[in-house]
Scaffold this active site. Structure first.
Site, short mmCIF file in Angstrom:
data_model
loop_
_atom_site.label_atom_id
_atom_site.label_comp_id
_atom_site.label_asym_id
_atom_site.label_seq_id
_atom_site.Cartn_x
_atom_site.Cartn_y
_atom_site.Cartn_z
CE LYS A 173 -3.49 2.86 0.87
NZ LYS A 173 -4.14 3.48 -0.42
CE LYS A 242 -1.66 7.95 7.40
NZ LYS A 242 -2.29 6.99 6.96
#
Ligand code: NAD
Length: 298
Positions: A173, A242
């Site tokens: 991911k 992030k």
């Protein structure tokens, strides 16, 4: 149709539509979120509301979470007496968030001490994919767990099994999200240049989409949220930063230099400093607009 009860913690931009699809498919839900605004539509649809993650994990044997950051996932899983780990019924915790392999490895080990299984199942495809059930769901967990949870995960989209090592799906991911961020940053740069030179923004996007430079930003983010000037794609700058930061950190830990990745991370850091963590991550284009002194609009 099933009437299985599952737990769901974090019903925000992504978790909300995913939980909603579970209700549509016949599952019963026990929900927890710190935001009453987020849980209200689920209470209205008959979902059980819990007062803590532990309470969810005492009602349901499978608990899904879709939460913003690694620290919050750690807190919800392990925190104090109120964490999922303290639930009396939970057997499996499934993390749909993008939190990186570090926290997945750490939390999986702690849960294993209590015989609670861990699944990382980060998703890609945005709010549109979450609503439509067309997400890519990347999964790491033991093979026999996969058989049990696949009906739930298929409610969200297509599953891609990466193996049984906790954190492996998170690494996949992060790789994807660094690329999506890079496409947004690089496209913002060339669009600002093109418009400043006198090209029409819509014409330039159409050209790129028919040519070899097309990417997820030219095909989706620019037409939907930048050319109309709405900047409402549905993913926060703070969360995108992030993800890219986690990816570059992971590459560094593995001894893989990421020169372009580090530049993408810094562009998102500047966007976050200028427009705030809660701004939409398509605000990267606004940064280039300011620097170039142009507006990239249809
Ligand atoms: P969001 O901020 O919209 O939703 C997060 C939800 O978690 C909110 O409802 C919030 O109130 C809740 N929450 C925060 N702290 C909590 C706590 N301690 N206990 C319980 N609930 C808490 O974020 P989002 O966009 O839905 O993203 C969720 C995750 O999915 C993130 O990890 C993100 O990186 C990832 N993701 C987002 C997208 C996207 O396009 N938005 C796409 C793929 C993956």
């Amino acid at each position: 149709m099933t009437d299985q009860l599952v737990g769901f913690i974090g019903v925000g931009r992504m978790g909300g539509p995913m939980a909603s699809r579970l209700l549509d498919a016949g599952y019963r839900l026990c929900i927890y979120d710190v935001s009453a605004e987020a849980t209200a539509p689920f209470a209205a649809r008959g979902a059980q509301l819990a007062a803590s993650p532990a309470e969810v994990a005492s009602s349901a044997d499978i608990v899904l979470v879709s939460l913003p950051t690694p620290d919050i996932v750690r807190q919800v899983a392990l925190g104090g007496n109120a964490g999922v780990i303290n639930g009396s019924k939970v057997r499996l915790m499934i993390d749909l968030s993008t939190t990186g392999p570090g926290v997945a490895t750490e939390v999986a080990a702690k849960l294993a001490e209590r015989r609670i299984g861990w699944v990382d199942a980060p998703v890609s495809g945005g709010v549109t994919g979450a609503k439509a059930g067309t997400l890519a769901v990347m999964v790491s967990c033991p093979q026999k767990t996969l058989g049990e949870i696949e009906p739930i995960l298929k409610t969200f989209g297509k599953t891609f099994y990466t193996g049984d090592k906790p954190g492996l799906a998170q690494t996949a991911k992060l790789a994807n999200n660094l690329l999506a961020g890079a496409a947004l940053v690089a496209t913002s740069e060339v669009m600002a240049m093109g418009v400043k030179a006198g090209l029409d923004a819509k014409v330039l996007i159409d050209i790129i989409n028919a040519s070899s430079g097309r990417n997820s930003a030219t095909q989706d983010k620019f037409p939907r949220a930048i050319l109309p000037g709405t900047f409402d794609f549905g993913f926060a700058t703070g969360l995108s930063y992030k993800d890219v930061r986690l990816c570059v950190d992971e590459a560094e830990a593995l001894g893989v230099p990421m020169v372009v990745g580090a530049a993408v991370r810094e562009m998102l850091a500047v966007t976050k400093a200028r427009f705030g963590a809660d701004s939409d991550f398509t605000s990267v284009a606004k940064l280039l607009e300011e620097w170039a002194g142009v507006k990239i609009r249809a």
